[in-house]
Design a protein around this motif. Sequence first.
Motif, PDB file in Angstrom:
ATOM      1  N   LYS A   1      13.344  43.299  -7.388  1.00 46.19           N
ATOM      2  CA  LYS A   1      12.525  43.803  -8.927  1.00 46.19           C
ATOM      3  C   LYS A   1      12.849  45.597  -9.393  1.00 46.19           C
ATOM      4  N   LEU A   2      12.913  45.430  -8.097  1.00 44.55           N
ATOM      5  CA  LEU A   2      13.079  47.325  -8.154  1.00 44.55           C
ATOM      6  C   LEU A   2      14.434  47.473  -9.014  1.00 44.55           C
ATOM      7  N   THR A   3      15.389  47.474  -7.837  1.00 43.04           N
ATOM      8  CA  THR A   3      16.896  47.555  -7.810  1.00 43.04           C
ATOM      9  C   THR A   3      17.570  47.229  -9.288  1.00 43.04           C
ATOM     10  N   ARG A   4      16.840  45.830 -10.023  1.00 38.52           N
ATOM     11  CA  ARG A   4      17.238  45.057 -11.366  1.00 38.52           C
ATOM     12  C   ARG A   4      16.641  46.092 -12.582  1.00 38.52           C
ATOM     13  N   LYS A   5      15.782  46.648 -12.046  1.00 39.10           N
ATOM     14  CA  LYS A   5      15.466  48.017 -13.205  1.00 39.10           C
ATOM     15  C   LYS A   5      14.721  46.875 -14.280  1.00 39.10           C
ATOM     16  N   GLU A   6      13.543  46.094 -13.595  1.00 43.33           N
ATOM     17  CA  GLU A   6      12.606  44.921 -14.451  1.00 43.33           C
ATOM     18  C   GLU A   6      11.797  45.723 -14.195  1.00 43.33           C
ATOM     19  N   ILE A   7      10.973  46.412 -12.876  1.00 44.33           N
ATOM     20  CA  ILE A   7       9.462  46.997 -13.206  1.00 44.33           C
ATOM     21  C   ILE A   7      10.349  48.267 -12.679  1.00 44.33           C
ATOM     22  N   THR A   8       9.310  49.098 -12.490  1.00 47.27           N
ATOM     23  CA  THR A   8       9.380  50.928 -11.537  1.00 47.27           C
ATOM     24  C   THR A   8       8.208  50.972 -10.540  1.00 47.27           C
TER      25      THR A   8
ATOM     26  N   LEU B   1       1.080  58.305  -8.722  1.00 44.28           N
ATOM     27  CA  LEU B   1       1.311  57.976  -9.740  1.00 44.28           C
ATOM     28  C   LEU B   1       2.577  58.784  -9.501  1.00 44.28           C
ATOM     29  N   THR B   2       2.075  60.234  -8.977  1.00 49.90           N
ATOM     30  CA  THR B   2       3.443  61.445  -8.853  1.00 49.90           C
ATOM     31  C   THR B   2       4.823  61.058  -7.503  1.00 49.90           C
ATOM     32  N   ARG B   3       3.670  60.351  -6.976  1.00 44.91           N
ATOM     33  CA  ARG B   3       5.116  60.094  -5.606  1.00 44.91           C
ATOM     34  C   ARG B   3       6.261  59.145  -6.137  1.00 44.91           C
ATOM     35  N   ALA B   4       4.871  57.959  -6.236  1.00 46.69           N
ATOM     36  CA  ALA B   4       5.541  56.725  -8.062  1.00 46.69           C
ATOM     37  C   ALA B   4       6.983  57.188  -8.408  1.00 46.69           C
ATOM     38  N   LYS B   5       6.513  58.330  -9.178  1.00 44.67           N
ATOM     39  CA  LYS B   5       7.577  58.722 -10.427  1.00 44.67           C
ATOM     40  C   LYS B   5       8.857  59.668  -9.266  1.00 44.67           C
ATOM     41  N   TRP B   6       8.135  60.267  -8.625  1.00 43.02           N
ATOM     42  CA  TRP B   6       9.329  60.823  -7.880  1.00 43.02           C
ATOM     43  C   TRP B   6      10.250  60.110  -7.303  1.00 43.02           C
ATOM     44  N   LEU B   7       9.853  58.858  -6.874  1.00 50.24           N
ATOM     45  CA  LEU B   7      10.527  57.728  -6.444  1.00 50.24           C
ATOM     46  C   LEU B   7      10.753  56.805  -6.912  1.00 50.24           C
ATOM     47  N   ASP B   8      10.668  56.579  -8.213  1.00 53.57           N
ATOM     48  CA  ASP B   8      11.980  55.514  -9.154  1.00 53.57           C
ATOM     49  C   ASP B   8      12.833  56.804  -9.973  1.00 53.57           C
ATOM     50  N   GLU B   9      12.351  58.458 -10.137  1.00 55.31           N
ATOM     51  CA  GLU B   9      13.535  59.493 -10.269  1.00 55.31           C
ATOM     52  C   GLU B   9      14.512  59.570  -9.613  1.00 55.31           C
ATOM     53  N   GLN B  10      14.493  59.416  -8.006  1.00 55.03           N
ATOM     54  CA  GLN B  10      15.296  59.573  -6.603  1.00 55.03           C
ATOM     55  C   GLN B  10      15.967  58.060  -7.025  1.00 55.03           C
ATOM     56  N   ARG B  11      15.484  57.356  -7.210  1.00 54.07           N
ATOM     57  CA  ARG B  11      16.067  55.602  -7.120  1.00 54.07           C
ATOM     58  C   ARG B  11      17.488  55.675  -8.776  1.00 54.07           C
TER      59      ARG B  11
ATOM     60  N   LEU C   1      19.176  58.644  -9.542  1.00 54.22           N
ATOM     61  CA  LEU C   1      20.402  59.122  -8.977  1.00 54.22           C
ATOM     62  C   LEU C   1      21.161  58.330  -8.084  1.00 54.22           C
ATOM     63  N   GLY C   2      20.224  57.312  -7.695  1.00 52.53           N
ATOM     64  CA  GLY C   2      20.942  56.353  -6.344  1.00 52.53           C
ATOM     65  C   GLY C   2      20.830  56.602  -4.523  1.00 52.53           C
ATOM     66  N   HIS C   3      19.115  56.900  -5.111  1.00 54.95           N
ATOM     67  CA  HIS C   3      18.833  57.710  -3.418  1.00 54.95           C
ATOM     68  C   HIS C   3      17.870  57.068  -2.778  1.00 54.95           C
ATOM     69  N   VAL C   4      17.921  55.668  -3.054  1.00 52.26           N
ATOM     70  CA  VAL C   4      17.118  54.876  -1.804  1.00 52.26           C
ATOM     71  C   VAL C   4      16.582  55.187  -0.560  1.00 52.26           C
ATOM     72  N   GLN C   5      15.656  55.286  -0.190  1.00 53.04           N
ATOM     73  CA  GLN C   5      15.759  55.969   0.999  1.00 53.04           C
ATOM     74  C   GLN C   5      15.295  54.647   2.292  1.00 53.04           C
ATOM     75  N   SER C   6      15.198  53.574   2.311  1.00 49.21           N
ATOM     76  CA  SER C   6      14.792  52.760   2.878  1.00 49.21           C
ATOM     77  C   SER C   6      14.062  51.346   1.979  1.00 49.21           C
ATOM     78  N   LYS C   7      14.139  50.497   2.516  1.00 48.25           N
ATOM     79  CA  LYS C   7      14.203  48.910   1.819  1.00 48.25           C
ATOM     80  C   LYS C   7      11.978  48.897   1.315  1.00 48.25           C
TER      81      LYS C   7
ATOM     82  N   HIS D   1      11.407  51.569  -0.423  1.00 48.03           N
ATOM     83  CA  HIS D   1      11.326  52.786  -1.396  1.00 48.03           C
ATOM     84  C   HIS D   1      10.412  52.434  -1.948  1.00 48.03           C
ATOM     85  N   GLY D   2       9.603  53.097  -2.798  1.00 48.44           N
ATOM     86  CA  GLY D   2       8.992  52.398  -4.039  1.00 48.44           C
ATOM     87  C   GLY D   2       7.647  51.699  -4.343  1.00 48.44           C
ATOM     88  N   ILE D   3       7.958  50.519  -3.025  1.00 50.25           N
ATOM     89  CA  ILE D   3       7.095  50.048  -2.833  1.00 50.25           C
ATOM     90  C   ILE D   3       6.155  50.302  -2.260  1.00 50.25           C
TER      91      ILE D   3
END
Length: 123
Positions: free
Chosen positions: A19-26, A61-71, A73-79, A81-83
């Motif tokens: 869902k994160l990858t498909r941008k259905e949620i953040t 929330l600050t960390r989650a926002k940063w992880l959304d921004e990284q996503r 930019l195409g920078h997904v750090q792990s399986k 990431h953002g969960i």
Amino acid sequence: MDPSTDPLLFLPAHELQSKLTRKEITSVQLVEAFLAGIERHNHHGRGLHAIISTCPRDIALTRAKWLDEQRQLGHVQSKLHGIPIVVKDAIVTDESLGMPTTVGSHVFASLRARRNASVITKV
């Protein structure tokens, strides 16, 4: 819909990641939903008292926002990431996460770690 009964809370990590990858949620939406669920069932409602502490809302929330921004930019750090994940209080976390490492004892609550445990860093 009541955010603490959000169906997202019951999905396995791989479905949340899809869902994160498909941008259905953040990640921000996930953090909000999970914190609402913890607040409702841990401290109120059912009074489970299963979670001693959570990362403070503003830090999470600050960390989650940063992880959304990284996503974005195409920078997904792990399986994971953002969960949001629950970390046992026996796992060392540094002060930046705002959670004490108590190992279930108030004696350790005031100790400060210099860095996260490697399992936290890898997530």
